[in-house]
Design a protein around this motif. Sequence first.
Motif, short mmCIF file in Angstrom:
data_model
loop_
_atom_site.label_atom_id
_atom_site.label_comp_id
_atom_site.label_asym_id
_atom_site.label_seq_id
_atom_site.Cartn_x
_atom_site.Cartn_y
_atom_site.Cartn_z
N ARG A 182 14.46 8.97 -15.79
CA ARG A 182 14.94 10.00 -14.89
C ARG A 182 13.78 10.63 -14.13
N TRP A 183 12.69 10.95 -14.82
CA TRP A 183 11.54 11.57 -14.16
C TRP A 183 10.77 10.57 -13.31
N CYS A 184 10.81 9.30 -13.68
CA CYS A 184 10.02 8.30 -12.96
C CYS A 184 10.73 7.71 -11.74
N SER A 185 12.05 7.81 -11.69
CA SER A 185 12.72 7.17 -10.56
C SER A 185 13.84 8.00 -9.93
N GLU A 186 14.66 8.65 -10.73
CA GLU A 186 15.85 9.29 -10.20
C GLU A 186 15.60 10.62 -9.49
N VAL A 187 14.67 11.41 -9.97
CA VAL A 187 14.44 12.74 -9.43
C VAL A 187 13.55 12.64 -8.20
N SER A 188 13.93 13.36 -7.16
CA SER A 188 13.10 13.33 -5.95
C SER A 188 11.80 14.10 -6.17
N ALA A 189 10.82 13.77 -5.36
CA ALA A 189 9.49 14.38 -5.49
C ALA A 189 9.53 15.89 -5.29
N THR A 190 10.50 16.39 -4.56
CA THR A 190 10.57 17.84 -4.33
C THR A 190 11.11 18.58 -5.56
N GLU A 191 11.84 17.88 -6.42
CA GLU A 191 12.40 18.52 -7.61
C GLU A 191 11.43 18.55 -8.79
N LEU A 192 10.47 17.64 -8.82
CA LEU A 192 9.56 17.53 -9.96
C LEU A 192 8.73 18.80 -10.19
N PRO A 193 8.08 19.37 -9.15
CA PRO A 193 7.29 20.58 -9.41
C PRO A 193 8.12 21.74 -9.95
N MET A 194 9.35 21.91 -9.45
CA MET A 194 10.19 23.00 -9.94
C MET A 194 10.61 22.76 -11.39
N ALA A 195 10.95 21.52 -11.73
CA ALA A 195 11.32 21.20 -13.11
C ALA A 195 10.14 21.44 -14.05
N ALA A 196 8.94 21.06 -13.61
CA ALA A 196 7.74 21.27 -14.43
C ALA A 196 7.45 22.77 -14.58
N ARG A 197 7.61 23.53 -13.52
CA ARG A 197 7.36 24.97 -13.61
C ARG A 197 8.33 25.65 -14.56
N ARG A 198 9.60 25.26 -14.51
CA ARG A 198 10.61 25.85 -15.39
C ARG A 198 10.26 25.64 -16.86
N ARG A 199 9.60 24.54 -17.14
CA ARG A 199 9.25 24.21 -18.53
C ARG A 199 7.85 24.68 -18.91
N GLY A 200 7.18 25.41 -18.03
CA GLY A 200 5.85 25.91 -18.33
C GLY A 200 4.78 24.85 -18.28
N LEU A 201 5.03 23.79 -17.52
CA LEU A 201 4.11 22.66 -17.47
C LEU A 201 3.18 22.68 -16.27
N SER A 202 3.42 23.55 -15.30
CA SER A 202 2.58 23.54 -14.11
C SER A 202 2.59 24.89 -13.42
N GLY A 203 1.63 25.02 -12.52
CA GLY A 203 1.57 26.18 -11.63
C GLY A 203 2.08 25.77 -10.27
N LEU A 204 1.72 26.54 -9.26
CA LEU A 204 2.22 26.28 -7.91
C LEU A 204 1.53 25.11 -7.22
N THR A 205 0.32 24.76 -7.61
CA THR A 205 -0.44 23.78 -6.85
C THR A 205 -0.63 22.44 -7.55
N LEU A 206 0.02 22.20 -8.66
CA LEU A 206 -0.14 20.93 -9.36
C LEU A 206 0.51 19.80 -8.55
N PRO A 207 -0.20 18.69 -8.33
CA PRO A 207 0.38 17.57 -7.57
C PRO A 207 1.61 16.99 -8.26
N VAL A 208 2.46 16.36 -7.46
CA VAL A 208 3.71 15.79 -7.96
C VAL A 208 3.45 14.76 -9.06
N ALA A 209 2.44 13.92 -8.89
CA ALA A 209 2.15 12.89 -9.91
C ALA A 209 1.80 13.53 -11.25
N ALA A 210 1.06 14.62 -11.24
CA ALA A 210 0.71 15.32 -12.48
C ALA A 210 1.94 15.97 -13.10
N CYS A 211 2.83 16.50 -12.26
CA CYS A 211 4.08 17.07 -12.77
C CYS A 211 4.90 16.00 -13.48
#
Length: 90
Positions: A34-63
Amino acid sequence: SVYIGGLEALLLGPAPHEASEADADAVLRLKLSRWCSEVSATELPMAARRRGLSGLTLPVAACRLRLCVYERYWHRPAEPEPPRTGADAI
């Protein structure tokens, strides 16, 4: 909370590229795909932020990597059902 769970996964979870026998689990493979193919690149940073995995500037690949670490850390493989015997088998 999901946010605290994300922080815990980052601290104690597996290395991002570390494969394990749990990856053979079909449910975990579905979660990871799901994270590697189904979710669009714009959704990944928000999903990561919700889980406490990233800040505002983390690149999509890192998310994406951190979300996979999160899934591997919190995944619980399905327990096999014990064999039924006697009256339970009916």
